[in-house]
Design a protein around this motif. Structure first.
Motif, PDB file in Angstrom:
ATOM      1  N   GLN A 228       0.831  -1.197   0.000  1.00 34.10           N
ATOM      2  CA  GLN A 228       0.000   0.000   0.000  1.00 34.10           C
ATOM      3  C   GLN A 228       0.868   1.250   0.000  1.00 34.10           C
ATOM      4  OE1 GLN A 228      -3.380  -0.014  -0.116  1.00 34.10           O
ATOM      5  NE2 GLN A 228      -3.338  -2.217  -0.289  1.00 34.10           N
ATOM      6  N   GLY A 229       0.623   2.120  -0.896  1.00 35.78           N
ATOM      7  CA  GLY A 229       1.356   3.379  -0.957  1.00 35.78           C
ATOM      8  C   GLY A 229       2.710   3.267  -1.621  1.00 35.78           C
ATOM      9  N   GLY A 230       3.174   2.069  -1.869  1.00 34.38           N
ATOM     10  CA  GLY A 230       4.449   1.903  -2.560  1.00 34.38           C
ATOM     11  C   GLY A 230       5.656   2.306  -1.749  1.00 34.38           C
ATOM     12  N   LYS A 231       5.529   2.303  -0.418  1.00 34.22           N
ATOM     13  CA  LYS A 231       6.639   2.766   0.417  1.00 34.22           C
ATOM     14  C   LYS A 231       7.597   1.620   0.705  1.00 34.22           C
ATOM     15  CE  LYS A 231       5.654   3.814   4.771  1.00 34.22           C
ATOM     16  NZ  LYS A 231       5.178   4.635   5.902  1.00 34.22           N
ATOM     17  N   LEU A 232       8.875   1.824   0.453  1.00 33.51           N
ATOM     18  CA  LEU A 232       9.900   0.856   0.821  1.00 33.51           C
ATOM     19  C   LEU A 232      10.560   1.323   2.108  1.00 33.51           C
ATOM     20  CD1 LEU A 232      11.691   0.078  -2.570  1.00 33.51           C
ATOM     21  CD2 LEU A 232       9.886  -1.214  -1.433  1.00 33.51           C
ATOM     22  N   ILE A 233      10.768   0.398   3.042  1.00 38.03           N
ATOM     23  CA  ILE A 233      11.418   0.739   4.304  1.00 38.03           C
ATOM     24  C   ILE A 233      12.750   0.017   4.368  1.00 38.03           C
ATOM     25  CG2 ILE A 233      11.270   0.641   6.808  1.00 38.03           C
ATOM     26  CD1 ILE A 233       8.267   0.873   6.552  1.00 38.03           C
ATOM     27  N   PHE A 234      13.819   0.803   4.319  1.00 39.05           N
ATOM     28  CA  PHE A 234      15.169   0.255   4.309  1.00 39.05           C
ATOM     29  C   PHE A 234      15.762   0.270   5.703  1.00 39.05           C
ATOM     30  CE2 PHE A 234      16.222  -0.046  -0.223  1.00 39.05           C
ATOM     31  CZ  PHE A 234      15.227   0.721  -0.797  1.00 39.05           C
ATOM     32  N   GLY A 235      16.514  -0.787   6.035  1.00 36.21           N
ATOM     33  CA  GLY A 235      17.310  -0.803   7.254  1.00 36.21           C
ATOM     34  C   GLY A 235      18.684  -0.238   6.957  1.00 36.21           C
ATOM     35  N   GLN A 236      19.662  -0.610   7.789  1.00 33.77           N
ATOM     36  CA  GLN A 236      20.999  -0.026   7.652  1.00 33.77           C
ATOM     37  C   GLN A 236      21.791  -0.636   6.501  1.00 33.77           C
ATOM     38  OE1 GLN A 236      23.199   0.069  11.297  1.00 33.77           O
ATOM     39  NE2 GLN A 236      24.498   1.706  10.571  1.00 33.77           N
ATOM     40  N   GLY A 237      21.491  -1.883   6.166  1.00 31.98           N
ATOM     41  CA  GLY A 237      22.199  -2.520   5.069  1.00 31.98           C
ATOM     42  C   GLY A 237      23.539  -3.093   5.485  1.00 31.98           C
ATOM     43  N   THR A 238      24.104  -3.899   4.611  1.00 33.29           N
ATOM     44  CA  THR A 238      25.423  -4.503   4.810  1.00 33.29           C
ATOM     45  C   THR A 238      26.348  -3.973   3.740  1.00 33.29           C
ATOM     46  OG1 THR A 238      24.521  -6.542   5.753  1.00 33.29           O
ATOM     47  CG2 THR A 238      26.752  -6.641   4.824  1.00 33.29           C
TER      48      THR A 238
ATOM     49  N   GLN B 161      11.130  10.633 -15.273  1.00 33.37           N
ATOM     50  CA  GLN B 161      11.223   9.208 -15.614  1.00 33.37           C
ATOM     51  C   GLN B 161      10.532   8.972 -16.949  1.00 33.37           C
ATOM     52  OE1 GLN B 161       8.453   6.928 -15.593  1.00 33.37           O
ATOM     53  NE2 GLN B 161       6.888   8.155 -14.536  1.00 33.37           N
ATOM     54  N   ASN B 162      11.162   8.133 -17.759  1.00 28.75           N
ATOM     55  CA  ASN B 162      10.580   7.806 -19.070  1.00 28.75           C
ATOM     56  C   ASN B 162      10.194   6.332 -19.148  1.00 28.75           C
ATOM     57  OD1 ASN B 162      13.049   6.620 -19.225  1.00 28.75           O
ATOM     58  ND2 ASN B 162      13.753   7.737 -21.026  1.00 28.75           N
ATOM     59  N   LEU B 163       9.866   5.765 -17.971  1.00 25.31           N
ATOM     60  CA  LEU B 163       9.475   4.364 -17.898  1.00 25.31           C
ATOM     61  C   LEU B 163       7.965   4.187 -18.064  1.00 25.31           C
ATOM     62  CD1 LEU B 163      11.744   3.577 -14.849  1.00 25.31           C
ATOM     63  CD2 LEU B 163      12.075   2.690 -17.147  1.00 25.31           C
ATOM     64  N   GLY B 164       7.248   5.284 -18.150  1.00 25.96           N
ATOM     65  CA  GLY B 164       5.796   5.207 -18.257  1.00 25.96           C
ATOM     66  C   GLY B 164       5.112   4.912 -16.929  1.00 25.96           C
ATOM     67  N   HIS B 165       5.854   5.009 -15.832  1.00 26.52           N
ATOM     68  CA  HIS B 165       5.272   4.749 -14.509  1.00 26.52           C
ATOM     69  C   HIS B 165       4.341   5.874 -14.093  1.00 26.52           C
ATOM     70  CE1 HIS B 165       8.871   1.978 -13.256  1.00 26.52           C
ATOM     71  NE2 HIS B 165       8.015   1.378 -14.056  1.00 26.52           N
ATOM     72  N   ASP B 166       3.409   5.543 -13.189  1.00 24.89           N
ATOM     73  CA  ASP B 166       2.468   6.571 -12.758  1.00 24.89           C
ATOM     74  C   ASP B 166       2.708   7.025 -11.317  1.00 24.89           C
ATOM     75  OD1 ASP B 166      -0.422   4.383 -12.086  1.00 24.89           O
ATOM     76  OD2 ASP B 166       1.623   4.380 -11.299  1.00 24.89           O
ATOM     77  N   THR B 167       3.736   6.477 -10.662  1.00 24.61           N
ATOM     78  CA  THR B 167       4.004   6.817  -9.269  1.00 24.61           C
ATOM     79  C   THR B 167       5.468   7.205  -9.121  1.00 24.61           C
ATOM     80  OG1 THR B 167       2.347   5.184  -8.608  1.00 24.61           O
ATOM     81  CG2 THR B 167       3.784   6.030  -6.887  1.00 24.61           C
ATOM     82  N   MET B 168       5.717   8.296  -8.405  1.00 22.69           N
ATOM     83  CA  MET B 168       7.091   8.755  -8.209  1.00 22.69           C
ATOM     84  C   MET B 168       7.317   9.099  -6.742  1.00 22.69           C
ATOM     85  SD  MET B 168       7.765  10.998 -11.663  1.00 22.69           S
ATOM     86  CE  MET B 168       9.545  11.068 -11.397  1.00 22.69           C
TER      87      MET B 168
END
Lengths: 114, 117
Positions: A98-108, B25-32
């Motif tokens: 939902q919302g397209g949100k990615l939640i990143f941690g600290q990473g390696t 973006q030129n990927l045709g995506h609708d969310t940024m």
């Protein structure tokens, strides 16, 4: 979303296999495990995603045990160009996020030496 | 090339100035999206737009104002810059599957390194 724990850094040499483990003890039933790779001066790039057992693509393999409380990203025979930060993300797959949100941690931070 | 491109790549400016970062973006995506990566490598979402409509607005100072003139562009304007704004800002895009149905094809730009002196 499940919290993830990864080693902050790892060193390897060219030609070796590298395994990066991510702990996610409170993973939910519908959560997937996704790994992103970020090269210096670039944005993160999706490399692999899985739900259980093993997933393999041209870049890496992802091993997920039956309890799914951890996962291991395996990079076969690394080269200098595999030097990057690797992020483990746990949550609904992008297809349901939902919302397209990615939640990143600290990473390696993986450093491959000649 | 198909991609998410940001300009400028580097931006050095004095405290108190106003600056903008552009993303296309030129990927045709609708969310940024706009993400901020601090010196400790933590990446955190700031904003998300779907078809020019704001859908995610995290706890960001109101000195930051995103603008999406069309679904291929998302700009970030920052007023009264502060030292703590120094970071790398990443633009990203993805394609939605429909209302509440999720997203795929997440792609990040190469980032804009902002240094406030």
């Amino acid at each position: 979303l499940a919290k993830t724990t990864q080693p902050i850094s790892m060193d390897s040499y060219e030609g070796q296999e590298v395994n990066i483990t991510c702990s996610h003890n409170n993973i939910a039933t519908n959560d997937y495990i996704t790994w992103y790779q970020q090269f210096p001066s670039q944005g993160p790039r999706f490399i692999i995603q899985g739900y259980k057992t093993k997933v393999t693509n041209e870049v890496a393999s992802l091993f997920i045990p039956a309890d799914r409380k951890s996962s291991t990203l395996s990079l076969p025979r690394v080269s200098l160009s595999d030097t990057a930060v690797y992020y483990c993300l746990v949550g609904p797959p992008m297809i349901y996020n939902q919302g397209g949100k990615l939640i990143f941690g600290q990473g390696t931070e993986l450093s491959v030496k000649p | 090339d198909t991609a998410v491109s940001q300009t400028p790549k580097y931006l050095v400016t004095q405290m108190g100035n106003d600056k903008s970062i552009k993303c296309e973006q030129n990927l045709g995506h609708d969310t940024m999206y706009w993400y901020k990566q601090d010196s400790k490598k933590f990446l955190k979402i700031m904003f998300s737009y779907n078809n020019k409509e704001l859908i995610i607005n995290e706890t960001v100072p109101n000195r930051f104002s995103p603008k999406s003139p069309d679904k291929a562009h998302l700009n970030l304007h920052i007023n009264s810059l502060e030292l703590g704004d120094s970071a790398v800002y990443f633009c990203a895009s993805s394609q939605s599957l429909g209302p509440g149905q999720g997203y795929y094809g997440y792609t990040f730009g190469s980032g804009t390194r902002l240094t406030v002196v």
